[in-house]
Design an enzyme around this catalytic site. Structure first.
Site, mmCIF file in Angstrom:
data_model
loop_
_atom_site.group_PDB
_atom_site.id
_atom_site.type_symbol
_atom_site.label_atom_id
_atom_site.label_comp_id
_atom_site.label_asym_id
_atom_site.label_seq_id
_atom_site.Cartn_x
_atom_site.Cartn_y
_atom_site.Cartn_z
ATOM 1 N N HIS A 262 0.826 -1.203 0.000
ATOM 2 C CA HIS A 262 0.000 0.000 0.000
ATOM 3 C C HIS A 262 0.871 1.268 0.000
ATOM 4 O O HIS A 262 0.742 2.123 -0.874
ATOM 5 C CB HIS A 262 -0.926 -0.013 1.221
ATOM 6 C CG HIS A 262 -1.834 1.174 1.311
ATOM 7 N ND1 HIS A 262 -3.151 1.132 0.917
ATOM 8 C CD2 HIS A 262 -1.612 2.447 1.723
ATOM 9 C CE1 HIS A 262 -3.699 2.326 1.091
ATOM 10 N NE2 HIS A 262 -2.788 3.141 1.585
ATOM 11 N N GLU A 263 1.746 1.351 0.989
ATOM 12 C CA GLU A 263 2.558 2.570 1.098
ATOM 13 C C GLU A 263 3.505 2.697 -0.096
ATOM 14 O O GLU A 263 3.812 3.799 -0.526
ATOM 15 C CB GLU A 263 3.337 2.582 2.418
ATOM 16 C CG GLU A 263 2.460 2.519 3.675
ATOM 17 C CD GLU A 263 1.313 3.536 3.733
ATOM 18 O OE1 GLU A 263 1.444 4.628 3.134
ATOM 19 O OE2 GLU A 263 0.279 3.225 4.363
ATOM 20 N N HIS A 266 1.824 4.568 -2.787
ATOM 21 C CA HIS A 266 1.938 6.011 -2.546
ATOM 22 C C HIS A 266 3.340 6.503 -2.901
ATOM 23 O O HIS A 266 3.516 7.558 -3.506
ATOM 24 C CB HIS A 266 1.687 6.327 -1.068
ATOM 25 C CG HIS A 266 0.248 6.253 -0.639
ATOM 26 N ND1 HIS A 266 -0.755 6.972 -1.265
ATOM 27 C CD2 HIS A 266 -0.354 5.582 0.379
ATOM 28 C CE1 HIS A 266 -1.912 6.734 -0.640
ATOM 29 N NE2 HIS A 266 -1.701 5.888 0.341
ATOM 30 N N GLU A 292 -4.676 7.650 -3.275
ATOM 31 C CA GLU A 292 -5.128 6.354 -2.756
ATOM 32 C C GLU A 292 -5.335 5.342 -3.879
ATOM 33 O O GLU A 292 -5.202 4.141 -3.664
ATOM 34 C CB GLU A 292 -6.435 6.500 -1.972
ATOM 35 C CG GLU A 292 -6.276 6.899 -0.532
ATOM 36 C CD GLU A 292 -5.286 6.068 0.263
ATOM 37 O OE1 GLU A 292 -5.348 4.825 0.222
ATOM 38 O OE2 GLU A 292 -4.441 6.669 0.935
HETATM 39 ZN ZN ZN Z 1 -3.088 5.195 1.767
#
Ligand code: ZN
Length: 504
Positions: A262-263, A266, A292
């Site tokens: 997830h990160e 980003h 996101e």
């Molecule tokens: Zn996030």
């Protein structure tokens, strides 16, 4: 003065502001990772001073003059985009008095301290005064910025420029209406032996695996780093200094694996901005929803897919031979996609996830409108969990205290997660059309095919246009839930063998 020198003066100030923003980012990151406990109040004062300084340098009258002249004369498309984005930020800031900016910064640090204390005590009460203060300040800020009667709009615009409550609520309501029956159909269908139950996953081995994962996805560790924190996030100071955090649980590798994926999504976005946009407002995502979309795309649409794990699972098994050596790929894949009514948002599956967001958005809207008192928030949370997901949190840590957002006074942030899920599915759908080899490349661990496409289509575009306009350019349509719901139905049709035809 010549216009070019106005633009030059403005550009110098813009660079300075970006530098200050980077330093603030570093202090925030440090606060979440390595700051000694006793340094909390000192850090609060430092952040407040810096944010006050940032605000002064942004709203200074000469900046307004430079901006007006530069707007009249700027010809290059990127300059005009940069001025538009900067104008938007400055116009909002000019309306907010510096006193309020400093008060908010202090209240945010106090909020974080109160939230930590409340979590340690496993009850909401110690956090209540700080949240009441933050809420009062956010109302004041929203009124200062201005709105058409809905304070939430003024706050939402900070994270998702152009989005309004009136547009957002029907999107969330449609999602809720589609997802509740889907959860009903799927809950329990993928149950079976939990491959992680009773196993231990050496934290050091997990750590090394997540660092390898970052390399596999193409995160540049010479231009960023990963650390540990309770609540994973992405921060940093510059596209060449992107800081990710992850959380490791010795009993279950999923928080670390999917947190890192997830990160990293980003982080790839942040590292992907064009060098010529660095130190300007164009080196930014046009909305948190689009940000996101990148994290959720890697975490879920790729990271929970069978092709991805066909490549990676033998490596995970080799890292944890005792725990996973005899667990077949299919069991692992089912386990990481199990649909379950659970209390924690960050551990929620893709089907229930957006229901957690609907719950938070509804509650923060009621708080801001004054329809719900902060003192009544924990019980309202629990009642909403029962109504939406049919479960009651065991305590406030499992309920209202689980997320850091309200501790920072972030109201209006949560819905961007759902927008991100919707954008992610639409972007993947477009990528599948544009890249016929996408899934066979994923299966060979060749993630650069998708990453470079995202880099061109999304990351390098920075803040040139709005999030929805960018998505429309790529996919041919704006915000829609159709791709997301179709993605879920196809995925769970394959996983469960059931046809899932709830209306959307
Ligand atoms: Zn996030």
């Amino acid at each position: 003065m010549q216009t070019s020198s106005q633009l030059d003066a403005l550009r110098a100030r813009i660079h300075e502001l970006k530098d200050l923003g980077g330093i603030i980012g570093l202090l925030n990151w440090d606060q979440e990772t390595y700051l000694p406990d006793k340094a909390g109040p000192a850090r609060a004062a430092q952040l407040s001073t810096l944010q006050g300084l940032y605000h002064q340098r942004l709203v200074a009258p000469e900046v307004g003059e430079w901006l007006e002249l530069a707007e009249r004369e700027a010809a290059a498309a990127d300059d005009r985009s940069m001025l538009r984005v900067f104008r938007h930020e400055r116009d909002r800031a000019v309306k907010v008095p510096e006193r309020l900016v400093r008060a908010l910064a202090e209240a945010q640090s106090d909020g974080l301290a109160g939230w930590r204390e409340a979590r340690a005590a496993r009850r909401f009460a110690p956090f209540q005064p700080a949240l009441e203060r933050l809420l009062a300040l956010r109302r004041e800020q929203a009124d200062a910025i201005g709105h058409g009667g809905e304070r939430y709009d003024a706050l939402l615009d900070h994270y998702e420029p152009g989005m309004t409550t009136a547009r957002l609520l029907p999107v969330l309501e449609r999602l809720r209406a589609s997802l509740v029956p889907l959860v009903e159909r799927l809950d329990g269908t993928l149950d079976g032996a939990d491959p992680f139950a009773g196993q231990t996953f050496d934290p050091e081995v997990q750590w090394r695996f997540t660092v390898e994962l970052l390399g596999l996805l193409g995160f540049d560790l010479q231009a960023g780093r990963q650390d540990r924190s309770i609540h994973p996030f992405t921060g940093g100071t510059h596209p060449t200094d992107v800081r990710l955090t992850t959380r490791i649980d010795a009993a279950n590798p999923c928080p670390a694996l999917f947190g890192t994926l997830h990160e990293c999504g980003h982080g790839l976005y942040e590292q992907g901005f064009l060098p010529e946009h660095h130190r300007t407002p164009l080196a930014a995502a046009p909305s948190m929803g689009l940000h996101e979309s990148q994290s959720r795309l890697w975490e879920n649409l790729i990271g929970r897919s069978l092709p991805f794990w066909r490549f990676l699972y033998p490596r995970l098994q080799a890292a944890f031979p005792a725990a996973l050596g005899r667990v077949p790929l299919e069991s692992f894949h089912r386990a990481i996609n199990r649909v379950r009514r659970s209390p924690i948002r960050v551990e929620a599956d893709e089907v229930t996830y957006n229901l957690h967001i609907v719950l938070r958005t509804t509650l923060e809207l009621r708080l801001l409108r004054g329809d719900l008192a902060v003192a009544d928030l924990p019980e309202a949370w629990n009642a909403a969990m029962v109504a939406t997901l049919g479960i009651r949190p065991r305590d406030d840590v499992e309920g209202v205290l689980q997320d850091i957002h309200w501790a920072w006074g972030e109201l209006g942030y949560f819905p961007t997660y759902s927008l991100g899920n919707l954008y992610a599915a639409s972007l993947l759908h477009a990528a599948e059309r544009a890249l016929p080899a996408l899934w066979s490349d994923v299966e060979r661990g060749q993630l650069g095919t998708l990453r470079e496409w995202l880099r061109r289509e999304v990351h390098q575009q920075g803040f040139r246009t709005s999030a929805e306009d960018r998505v429309r350019t790529i996919t041919g349509q704006g915000l829609t839930d159709a791709d997301f719901l179709e993605y879920l139905r196809a995925k769970y049709r394959a996983l469960t063998g059931r046809v899932l035809t709830t209306s959307s």
